[in-house]
Design a protein around this motif. Structure first.
Motif, PDB file in Angstrom:
ATOM      1  N   LYS A   1       2.407  -5.694 -11.786  1.00 27.27           N
ATOM      2  CA  LYS A   1       4.351  -5.737 -11.504  1.00 27.27           C
ATOM      3  C   LYS A   1       4.427  -5.048  -9.704  1.00 27.27           C
ATOM      4  O   LYS A   1       5.302  -6.378  -9.675  1.00 27.27           O
ATOM      5  N   LEU A   2       3.545  -5.035  -8.931  1.00 26.64           N
ATOM      6  CA  LEU A   2       3.835  -4.473  -7.697  1.00 26.64           C
ATOM      7  C   LEU A   2       3.629  -5.174  -7.135  1.00 26.64           C
ATOM      8  O   LEU A   2       4.101  -6.071  -6.023  1.00 26.64           O
ATOM      9  N   GLY A   3       2.675  -5.960  -7.559  1.00 25.34           N
ATOM     10  CA  GLY A   3       2.107  -7.235  -6.524  1.00 25.34           C
ATOM     11  C   GLY A   3       2.905  -7.774  -6.706  1.00 25.34           C
ATOM     12  O   GLY A   3       3.949  -9.108  -5.828  1.00 25.34           O
ATOM     13  N   GLU A   4       3.658  -8.439  -7.799  1.00 27.91           N
ATOM     14  CA  GLU A   4       4.480 -10.171  -8.174  1.00 27.91           C
ATOM     15  C   GLU A   4       5.605  -9.461  -7.074  1.00 27.91           C
ATOM     16  O   GLU A   4       6.845 -10.239  -7.069  1.00 27.91           O
TER      17      GLU A   4
ATOM     18  N   ALA B   1       0.848  -1.437  -0.544  1.00 26.86           N
ATOM     19  CA  ALA B   1      -0.334  -0.134   0.037  1.00 26.86           C
ATOM     20  C   ALA B   1       0.870   1.647  -0.183  1.00 26.86           C
ATOM     21  O   ALA B   1       0.939   1.995  -0.842  1.00 26.86           O
ATOM     22  N   PHE B   2       2.085   1.188   1.038  1.00 24.69           N
ATOM     23  CA  PHE B   2       2.655   2.429   0.588  1.00 24.69           C
ATOM     24  C   PHE B   2       3.498   2.950  -0.504  1.00 24.69           C
ATOM     25  O   PHE B   2       3.756   3.725  -0.888  1.00 24.69           O
ATOM     26  N   CYS B   3       3.381   1.750  -0.963  1.00 28.38           N
ATOM     27  CA  CYS B   3       5.093   1.652  -2.076  1.00 28.38           C
ATOM     28  C   CYS B   3       3.500   2.213  -3.595  1.00 28.38           C
ATOM     29  O   CYS B   3       3.559   3.119  -4.433  1.00 28.38           O
ATOM     30  N   SER B   4       2.720   1.613  -3.046  1.00 24.89           N
ATOM     31  CA  SER B   4       1.085   1.984  -4.614  1.00 24.89           C
ATOM     32  C   SER B   4       1.204   4.128  -4.433  1.00 24.89           C
ATOM     33  O   SER B   4       1.116   3.732  -5.253  1.00 24.89           O
TER      34      SER B   4
ATOM     35  N   SER C   1       2.553   2.912 -10.868  1.00 30.86           N
ATOM     36  CA  SER C   1       1.608   3.069 -10.224  1.00 30.86           C
ATOM     37  C   SER C   1       0.664   3.805 -10.767  1.00 30.86           C
ATOM     38  O   SER C   1       0.868   5.056 -10.483  1.00 30.86           O
ATOM     39  N   LEU C   2      -0.529   3.739 -11.978  1.00 31.06           N
ATOM     40  CA  LEU C   2      -0.710   4.413 -12.678  1.00 31.06           C
ATOM     41  C   LEU C   2      -2.486   4.907 -12.024  1.00 31.06           C
ATOM     42  O   LEU C   2      -2.547   3.529 -11.491  1.00 31.06           O
ATOM     43  N   ASP C   3      -2.467   6.137 -12.630  1.00 32.92           N
ATOM     44  CA  ASP C   3      -4.322   6.297 -11.855  1.00 32.92           C
ATOM     45  C   ASP C   3      -5.450   5.762 -12.916  1.00 32.92           C
ATOM     46  O   ASP C   3      -5.239   5.943 -13.820  1.00 32.92           O
ATOM     47  N   LEU C   4      -6.666   5.811 -12.415  1.00 31.49           N
ATOM     48  CA  LEU C   4      -7.483   5.153 -13.453  1.00 31.49           C
ATOM     49  C   LEU C   4      -8.107   6.281 -14.094  1.00 31.49           C
ATOM     50  O   LEU C   4      -8.563   5.800 -15.406  1.00 31.49           O
ATOM     51  N   MET C   5      -7.736   7.996 -13.977  1.00 27.38           N
ATOM     52  CA  MET C   5      -7.421   8.558 -15.106  1.00 27.38           C
ATOM     53  C   MET C   5      -6.175   8.646 -16.394  1.00 27.38           C
ATOM     54  O   MET C   5      -6.978   8.587 -17.513  1.00 27.38           O
ATOM     55  N   ASP C   6      -5.543   8.422 -15.105  1.00 24.18           N
ATOM     56  CA  ASP C   6      -4.471   7.835 -16.269  1.00 24.18           C
ATOM     57  C   ASP C   6      -4.867   6.891 -18.071  1.00 24.18           C
ATOM     58  O   ASP C   6      -4.321   6.713 -19.064  1.00 24.18           O
ATOM     59  N   ASN C   7      -5.718   5.582 -17.138  1.00 23.71           N
ATOM     60  CA  ASN C   7      -5.680   4.112 -17.755  1.00 23.71           C
ATOM     61  C   ASN C   7      -6.833   4.904 -19.032  1.00 23.71           C
ATOM     62  O   ASN C   7      -7.474   4.416 -19.764  1.00 23.71           O
TER      63      ASN C   7
END
Length: 221
Positions: free
Chosen positions: A212-215, A43-46, A193-199
């Motif tokens: 990727k962060l999960g792995e 969570a902190f990294c995200s 860590s891109l947001d929904l707006m980026d998507n």
């Protein structure tokens, strides 16, 4: 994608011509008393990577986790926007999380933000309003603000309500010991860590879950 989401959102507040909604099925059902917030490494990294991706904007996002004995544990963070989040954006994000909740996604336990300027050490009015909106369902809610020092070091500070009923009272915040190591590995390997707006602006960009962060979390921790 929005059409496939369950329509169980509930309008809870209207301010500045914006309605904010929350999903009943993705919220924790408990009293809203919180005295401590534990932030897990992922969570902190995200949150931090989200802020680094948009250094010239205020960023906002949702906190996912659990609540027990006056303590909120934040397992993950969902980046929503850089800039002020709009109603359609929040509706879409919660709707998509609602679909994922059927697959075991954690409940929403609050909101996070990262100010745009180093001298800003407290959450702004938009973030405080969002935290209050989630609390309106008698669910425990926390507001986390990322603070960056002059040396570039980032810390997470959780806020609860002060005597004026505003989310401006710092409460005990603990960040997992492996968070710094995970963040350094993520930056070294160009994990973002891109947001929904980026998507929405670029559908080819990955949003949530951040695979990727999960792995990397699984390999480092």
């Amino acid at each position: 994608r929005r059409a496939s989401c369950k329509q169980s959102h509930r309008v809870i507040q209207r301010q500045n011509n914006l309605q904010y909604v929350q999903s009943e099925s993705t919220m924790v059902s408990a009293t809203a008393e919180v005295s401590k917030v534990v932030v897990e490494s992922k969570a902190f990294c995200s949150m931090t990577l989200h802020a680094l991706a948009h250094p010239h904007d205020v960023v906002h996002g949702l906190l996912l986790g659990s609540y027990a004995t006056k303590t909120i544990t934040v397992d993950d963070a969902v980046p929503i926007s850089h800039g002020t989040p709009t109603l359609p954006l929040i509706e879409t994000a919660i709707g998509l999380l609602e679909v994922q909740s059927d697959k075991g996604s954690a409940p929403i336990v609050g909101w996070y933000t990262a100010p745009m300027h180093l001298e800003d050490k407290k959450p702004g009015p938009v973030a405080m309003r969002m935290a209050s909106n989630f609390e309106a369902n008698a669910s425990p809610s926390s507001l986390i603000c990322l603070e960056t020092s002059d040396k570039g070091e980032t810390t997470a500070v959780a806020y609860g309500k002060d005597f004026g009923k505003q989310y401006q009272e710092p409460i005990k915040t603990t960040v997992d010991n492996d968070a710094v190591e995970l963040l350094e590995e993520a930056k070294k390997n160009s994990v973002s860590s891109l947001d929904l707006m980026d998507n929405m602006e670029d559908p080819s960009s990955a949003w949530y879950p951040n695979e990727k962060l999960g792995e990397m979390t699984d390999s480092v921790i």
